[in-house]
Scaffold this active site. Structure first.
Site, PDB file in Angstrom:
ATOM      1  N   ASN A 163      63.355  16.654  16.509  1.00  0.00           N
ATOM      2  CA  ASN A 163      62.607  15.815  17.458  1.00  0.00           C
ATOM      3  C   ASN A 163      63.354  15.575  18.769  1.00  0.00           C
ATOM      4  OD1 ASN A 163      60.707  13.424  18.236  1.00  0.00           O
ATOM      5  ND2 ASN A 163      62.765  12.534  18.145  1.00  0.00           N
ATOM      6  N   TYR A 218      61.055  22.534  30.680  1.00  0.00           N
ATOM      7  CA  TYR A 218      60.594  21.854  29.462  1.00  0.00           C
ATOM      8  C   TYR A 218      59.501  22.682  28.773  1.00  0.00           C
ATOM      9  CZ  TYR A 218      58.609  17.972  26.694  1.00  0.00           C
ATOM     10  OH  TYR A 218      58.143  17.166  25.685  1.00  0.00           O
ATOM     11  N   ALA A 237      58.896  25.890  29.020  1.00  0.00           N
ATOM     12  CA  ALA A 237      59.453  27.131  28.474  1.00  0.00           C
ATOM     13  C   ALA A 237      60.225  26.861  27.184  1.00  0.00           C
ATOM     14  CB  ALA A 237      60.363  27.784  29.513  1.00  0.00           C
ATOM     15  N   LYS A 274      59.750  24.370  25.107  1.00  0.00           N
ATOM     16  CA  LYS A 274      58.820  23.974  24.036  1.00  0.00           C
ATOM     17  C   LYS A 274      57.991  25.168  23.554  1.00  0.00           C
ATOM     18  CE  LYS A 274      59.825  19.605  23.620  1.00  0.00           C
ATOM     19  NZ  LYS A 274      60.398  19.090  22.366  1.00  0.00           N
TER      20      LYS A 274
HETATM   21  P1  NAP Z   1      62.652   9.620  24.253  1.00  0.00           P
HETATM   22  O1  NAP Z   1      61.972   8.327  24.077  1.00  0.00           O
HETATM   23  O2  NAP Z   1      63.256   9.978  25.555  1.00  0.00           O
HETATM   24  O3  NAP Z   1      63.765   9.753  23.093  1.00  0.00           O
HETATM   25  C1  NAP Z   1      64.562  10.900  23.038  1.00  0.00           C
HETATM   26  C2  NAP Z   1      65.395  10.900  21.783  1.00  0.00           C
HETATM   27  O4  NAP Z   1      66.125  12.142  21.733  1.00  0.00           O
HETATM   28  C3  NAP Z   1      66.423   9.788  21.744  1.00  0.00           C
HETATM   29  O5  NAP Z   1      66.590   9.357  20.422  1.00  0.00           O
HETATM   30  C4  NAP Z   1      67.699  10.481  22.251  1.00  0.00           C
HETATM   31  O6  NAP Z   1      68.905   9.902  21.744  1.00  0.00           O
HETATM   32  C5  NAP Z   1      67.515  11.855  21.622  1.00  0.00           C
HETATM   33  N1  NAP Z   1      68.296  12.877  22.306  1.00  0.00           N
HETATM   34  C6  NAP Z   1      68.220  13.275  23.598  1.00  0.00           C
HETATM   35  N2  NAP Z   1      69.120  14.240  23.837  1.00  0.00           N
HETATM   36  C7  NAP Z   1      69.771  14.456  22.672  1.00  0.00           C
HETATM   37  C8  NAP Z   1      70.817  15.335  22.275  1.00  0.00           C
HETATM   38  N3  NAP Z   1      71.381  16.188  23.131  1.00  0.00           N
HETATM   39  N4  NAP Z   1      71.260  15.278  20.987  1.00  0.00           N
HETATM   40  C9  NAP Z   1      70.697  14.408  20.091  1.00  0.00           C
HETATM   41  N5  NAP Z   1      69.710  13.560  20.415  1.00  0.00           N
HETATM   42  C10 NAP Z   1      69.252  13.590  21.688  1.00  0.00           C
HETATM   43  O7  NAP Z   1      61.657  10.851  23.892  1.00  0.00           O
HETATM   44  P2  NAP Z   1      60.271  10.851  23.063  1.00  0.00           P
HETATM   45  O8  NAP Z   1      59.169  10.651  23.993  1.00  0.00           O
HETATM   46  O9  NAP Z   1      60.419   9.989  21.861  1.00  0.00           O
HETATM   47  O10 NAP Z   1      60.227  12.395  22.645  1.00  0.00           O
HETATM   48  C11 NAP Z   1      60.610  12.846  21.350  1.00  0.00           C
HETATM   49  C12 NAP Z   1      60.199  14.308  21.220  1.00  0.00           C
HETATM   50  O11 NAP Z   1      58.782  14.430  21.386  1.00  0.00           O
HETATM   51  C13 NAP Z   1      60.826  15.215  22.278  1.00  0.00           C
HETATM   52  O12 NAP Z   1      61.157  16.463  21.710  1.00  0.00           O
HETATM   53  C14 NAP Z   1      59.719  15.378  23.293  1.00  0.00           C
HETATM   54  O13 NAP Z   1      59.837  16.561  24.023  1.00  0.00           O
HETATM   55  C15 NAP Z   1      58.496  15.376  22.397  1.00  0.00           C
HETATM   56  N6  NAP Z   1      57.239  14.991  23.060  1.00  0.00           N
HETATM   57  C16 NAP Z   1      57.095  13.777  23.650  1.00  0.00           C
HETATM   58  C17 NAP Z   1      55.885  13.421  24.237  1.00  0.00           C
HETATM   59  C18 NAP Z   1      55.652  12.082  24.896  1.00  0.00           C
HETATM   60  O14 NAP Z   1      54.581  11.876  25.475  1.00  0.00           O
HETATM   61  N7  NAP Z   1      56.570  11.156  24.833  1.00  0.00           N
HETATM   62  C19 NAP Z   1      54.823  14.336  24.238  1.00  0.00           C
HETATM   63  C20 NAP Z   1      54.999  15.577  23.629  1.00  0.00           C
HETATM   64  C21 NAP Z   1      56.215  15.886  23.038  1.00  0.00           C
HETATM   65  P3  NAP Z   1      69.694   8.717  22.571  1.00  0.00           P
HETATM   66  O15 NAP Z   1      68.815   7.501  22.426  1.00  0.00           O
HETATM   67  O16 NAP Z   1      70.981   8.565  21.863  1.00  0.00           O
HETATM   68  O17 NAP Z   1      69.802   9.176  23.981  1.00  0.00           O
END
Ligand code: NAP
Length: 244
Positions: free
Chosen positions: A90, A155, A157, A159
């Site tokens: 994730n 991003y 690319a 994904k």
């Molecule tokens: P978020 O709120 O920004 O949280 C990101 C999480 O990833 C945090 O727990 C962060 O840890 C961790 N992280 C970032 N870089 C890391 C690394 N190098 N190693 C280990 N952990 C890392 O993001 P989110 O919205 O929950 O997104 C979660 C996933 O869903 C992502 O893959 C994102 O691309 C995908 N996604 C999100 C959405 C959306 O609308 N939000 C839509 C489609 C897909 P720290 O807290 O320690 O920094």
């Protein structure tokens, strides 16, 4: 929590979608390994909440974009729990900029975390799952992998690469009873989501058939549901209300 409860490793579990997935798996009785990168205080909050739900989580700091740190993380999980039944890839980041202005660093950082990070975790966990003769890997991709997007080609690319990784891994690992699927979440107002919400709120709302955003708890339940399906592998599940 049962002593032989299945074990789920969730990357990026300190905030947003990863946190909700951790809570859903805790409610379902899983033993947990919760990964975070920089935000220990948030990770400890999730540790507290999942503990209150009856789980006993292990919190592991690691940068998933660093293969040595991934290896060390997985060793710690194995030392603590002795097995890994589910991996949820994730963790993810954005470094948004249009192609004409995007730097090498912005491109590389996103590919390193979102695609290579998913690969390191998938590769090292699948070695364990092959030994166990069972396992489920859920890769969190994004709708932009299918549609493309202005301002975050790095991003999109990465994904899209996650989807190709999912399908290839499913083909290679299926004979070992390891299932690999990708989930494409809808838009969520997490820290990541909030960055684009200000700029694109109208468009995001108008594209959604239900004229509202997907519920993050429902998404987490869906991830849990797919993790428990014994017959599904190599699939890409779009969990949102936009038509593509
Ligand atoms: P978020 O709120 O920004 O949280 C990101 C999480 O990833 C945090 O727990 C962060 O840890 C961790 N992280 C970032 N870089 C890391 C690394 N190098 N190693 C280990 N952990 C890392 O993001 P989110 O919205 O929950 O997104 C979660 C996933 O869903 C992502 O893959 C994102 O691309 C995908 N996604 C999100 C959405 C959306 O609308 N939000 C839509 C489609 C897909 P720290 O807290 O320690 O920094």
């Amino acid at each position: 929590m049962m002593i032989d409860a299945p074990v789920a490793l969730i990357t990026g579990a300190s905030r947003g979608i990863g946190k909700e997935i951790a809570l859903a798996f805790a409610r379902d009785g899983f033993r947990l390994a919760l990964n975070y990168h920089l935000n220990e205080a948030k990770a400890r909050e999730v540790e507290k909440q999942t503990t209150q739900l009856g789980g006993k989580p292990l919190v592991v700091k690691a940068d998933v974009g660093d293969s040595q740190q991934v290896q060390d993380m997985i060793q710690k999980v194995m030392k603590q729990w002795g097995r890994i039944d589910v991996l949820v890839n994730n963790a993810g980041i954005t470094r948004d900029r249009t192609i004409l202005k995007m730097t090498d660093a912005e491109w590389n950082e996103v590919l390193q975390t979102n695609l290579s990070g998913s690969f390191w975790c998938l590769r090292d966990c699948s070695k364990i799952m092959v030994e166990q003769k069972e396992g489920a890997i859920l890769n969190i991709s994004s709708i932009v992998a299918m549609r493309g997007s202005i301002g975050n080609a790095n991003y999109a690319a990465a994904k899209a690469g996650v989807i190709a990784l999912t399908k290839s891994a499913a083909k290679e690992l299926g004979r070992f009873n390891v299932r690999v699927n990708a989930i494409l979440p809808g838009f969520h107002l997490t820290d990541m989501g909030r960055e684009v919400w200000g700029k694109y709120e109208e468009r995001i709302r108008s594209e959604h058939t239900l004229e509202r955003l997907t519920d993050i708890r429902e998404l987490a339940q869906f991830v849990l549901f797919i993790a428990k399906q014994k017959s599904a592998s190599g699939q890409v599940y779009n969990f949102e209300s936009r038509v593509i």
